[in-house]
Write a protein that holds these residues in place. Structure first.
Motif, PDB file in Angstrom:
ATOM      1  N   PHE A  99       0.850  -0.987   0.046  1.00 31.91           N
ATOM      2  CA  PHE A  99      -0.203   0.179  -0.047  1.00 31.91           C
ATOM      3  C   PHE A  99       1.058   1.267   0.064  1.00 31.91           C
ATOM      4  O   PHE A  99       1.856   1.359   0.679  1.00 31.91           O
ATOM      5  CB  PHE A  99      -1.012  -0.028   1.240  1.00 31.91           C
ATOM      6  N   THR A 100       0.513   2.275  -0.716  1.00 34.20           N
ATOM      7  CA  THR A 100       1.338   3.583  -0.860  1.00 34.20           C
ATOM      8  C   THR A 100       0.563   4.533   0.198  1.00 34.20           C
ATOM      9  O   THR A 100      -0.703   3.996   0.524  1.00 34.20           O
ATOM     10  CB  THR A 100       1.179   4.181  -2.046  1.00 34.20           C
ATOM     11  N   LEU A 101       1.325   5.714   0.615  1.00 36.03           N
ATOM     12  CA  LEU A 101       0.605   6.444   1.316  1.00 36.03           C
ATOM     13  C   LEU A 101      -0.917   7.100   0.824  1.00 36.03           C
ATOM     14  O   LEU A 101      -1.749   7.338   1.603  1.00 36.03           O
ATOM     15  CB  LEU A 101       1.486   7.714   1.724  1.00 36.03           C
ATOM     16  N   ASP A 102      -0.729   7.268  -0.481  1.00 41.01           N
ATOM     17  CA  ASP A 102      -2.062   7.611  -1.147  1.00 41.01           C
ATOM     18  C   ASP A 102      -3.195   6.698  -0.977  1.00 41.01           C
ATOM     19  O   ASP A 102      -4.132   7.025  -0.964  1.00 41.01           O
ATOM     20  CB  ASP A 102      -1.836   7.958  -2.594  1.00 41.01           C
ATOM     21  N   ASP A 103      -2.847   5.198  -0.875  1.00 40.30           N
ATOM     22  CA  ASP A 103      -3.931   4.186  -0.458  1.00 40.30           C
ATOM     23  C   ASP A 103      -4.620   4.580   0.625  1.00 40.30           C
ATOM     24  O   ASP A 103      -5.594   4.695   0.876  1.00 40.30           O
ATOM     25  CB  ASP A 103      -3.442   2.958  -0.781  1.00 40.30           C
ATOM     26  N   TRP A 104      -3.496   4.902   1.558  1.00 36.47           N
ATOM     27  CA  TRP A 104      -4.178   5.110   2.952  1.00 36.47           C
ATOM     28  C   TRP A 104      -4.923   6.370   3.083  1.00 36.47           C
ATOM     29  O   TRP A 104      -6.006   6.321   3.594  1.00 36.47           O
ATOM     30  CB  TRP A 104      -2.707   5.333   3.901  1.00 36.47           C
ATOM     31  N   ARG A 105      -4.514   7.448   2.571  1.00 40.89           N
ATOM     32  CA  ARG A 105      -5.195   8.711   2.272  1.00 40.89           C
ATOM     33  C   ARG A 105      -6.599   8.502   1.956  1.00 40.89           C
ATOM     34  O   ARG A 105      -7.486   8.801   2.252  1.00 40.89           O
ATOM     35  CB  ARG A 105      -4.647   9.874   1.506  1.00 40.89           C
ATOM     36  N   ARG A 106      -6.610   7.718   0.856  1.00 43.55           N
ATOM     37  CA  ARG A 106      -7.894   7.599  -0.020  1.00 43.55           C
ATOM     38  C   ARG A 106      -8.872   6.628   1.125  1.00 43.55           C
ATOM     39  O   ARG A 106     -10.143   7.159   1.240  1.00 43.55           O
ATOM     40  CB  ARG A 106      -7.654   6.630  -1.175  1.00 43.55           C
ATOM     41  N   GLU A 109      -9.791   9.087   3.922  1.00 35.94           N
ATOM     42  CA  GLU A 109     -10.820  10.140   3.538  1.00 35.94           C
ATOM     43  C   GLU A 109     -12.355   9.364   3.272  1.00 35.94           C
ATOM     44  O   GLU A 109     -13.107  10.108   3.684  1.00 35.94           O
ATOM     45  CB  GLU A 109     -10.206  10.617   1.885  1.00 35.94           C
ATOM     46  N   LEU A 151      -6.555  -1.521   4.863  1.00 36.82           N
ATOM     47  CA  LEU A 151      -6.746  -0.115   4.851  1.00 36.82           C
ATOM     48  C   LEU A 151      -8.185  -0.075   5.408  1.00 36.82           C
ATOM     49  O   LEU A 151      -8.454   1.106   6.233  1.00 36.82           O
ATOM     50  CB  LEU A 151      -7.081   0.125   3.114  1.00 36.82           C
TER      51      LEU A 151
END
Ligand code: NAP
Length: 258
Positions: A99-106, A109, A151
């Protein structure tokens, strides 16, 4: 049982299919006015037509509830709901390492910040009017982590923590906040997961389904109408003393004594 919420107004997010739709159906049967959302217009309007056939007053808001614009449109259609059912699509499965940090951010969110923003926008009015029912659709993953859904495990646990103190703050004003934790329910989401598992393992869809159900003590998937009925009860006049709870609906899957 007379639930005592006829004429109240509810926002039900992500309600064209599955669990959100189950909640909207159950609330419609109780005479609640509905504002329902989803991204896709076709299924949203089809569900609205079914709700209207039950006699419900329904407004549809097409949009992505995980965006500020989507939430603004929903709140413009219904600034002062008596009932708020938060929901959105769940994050994809995968492996922590990839997982990327963007995956976590999504994920945060969609499954943490979106419900928090909607609650923040509506809870004060509920307090002022002396009635409010908030139900967050989360996941059994809050009680017991699901290995492939990290996630979801993280973002939903964050939401659970975030609303826990707020629920106590607003309880004296007849405003309740509860989380409904689905285990395996018969919706497009679970069928999609089975299809992916079948494709990656080379097994048939039926085999994957049989294998999953084998581990559920009830030996079946939950039905969205069962989920909706529990949601409607939590939204009812009768449930004013139930707050800050995490109600698991998993056919007995959670292995703990309590
Ligand atoms: P589903 O059958 O796939 O239905 C999802 C619904 O949400 C559809 O109406 C979809 O319509 C709408 N939606 C999805 N993303 C949205 C967005 N960003 N904005 C607005 N609407 C959106 O899913 P479900 O099984 O009911 O699951 C609901 C939630 O419960 C998910 O978060 C899921 O992870 C969680 N959950 C489900 C289960 C289960 O067994 N079913 C178990 C644990 C947790 P559009 O696609 O047109 O927007």
């Amino acid at each position: 049982m007379e639930l005592g919420i006829a004429g109240k107004t509810a926002i039900v997010c992500a309600a064209s299919k599955g669990l959100g739709r189950g909640c909207a159906m159950a609330l419609a049967k109780e005479g609640v006015k509905l504002v329902i959302s989803a991204r896709g217009a076709e299924a949203l309007e089809a569900t609205a037509a079914e709700l209207r056939a039950l006699g419900a007053d329904v407004t549809t808001v097409q949009g992505d509830v995980t965006t500020e614009e989507g939430r603004a449109a929903l709140l413009a259609a219904c600034p002062n709901p008596d009932i708020l059912v938060t929901n959105a699509g769940g994050p994809p499965p995968g492996d922590f390492a990839s997982f990327t940090l963007d995956d976590w951010r999504r994920a945060v969110e969609a499954n943490m910040l979106t419900p928090i923003a909607l609650i923040q926008a509506t809870v004060r009015g509920m307090v002022e009017r002396g009635f409010g029912r908030i139900v967050n659709i989360t996941s059994a993953s809050v009680r017991a982590p699901i290995p492939s859904l990290e996630l979801s495990n993280g973002a939903r646990a964050g939401l659970t923590g975030a609303v826990s103190a707020l629920a106590r703050k607003v309880a004296a004003h007849n405003v309740t906040i509860n989380n409904l934790l689905p285990g395996p329910f018969d919706t497009d989401r679970i069928r999609g997961n089975w299809t992916r598992a079948a494709e990656t393992t080379g097994r048939s869809l039926e085999e994957v389904g049989r294998e999953s159900i084998k581990h559920i003590p009830a030996k079946r998937l939950g039905r969205p109408d069962e989920f909706g009925a529990t949601c409607a009860f939590l939204c009812s006049d009768k449930a004013g003393f139930i707050t800050a709870q995490n109600i698991l609906m998993d056919g007995g899957g959670y292995p703990g004594t309590m």
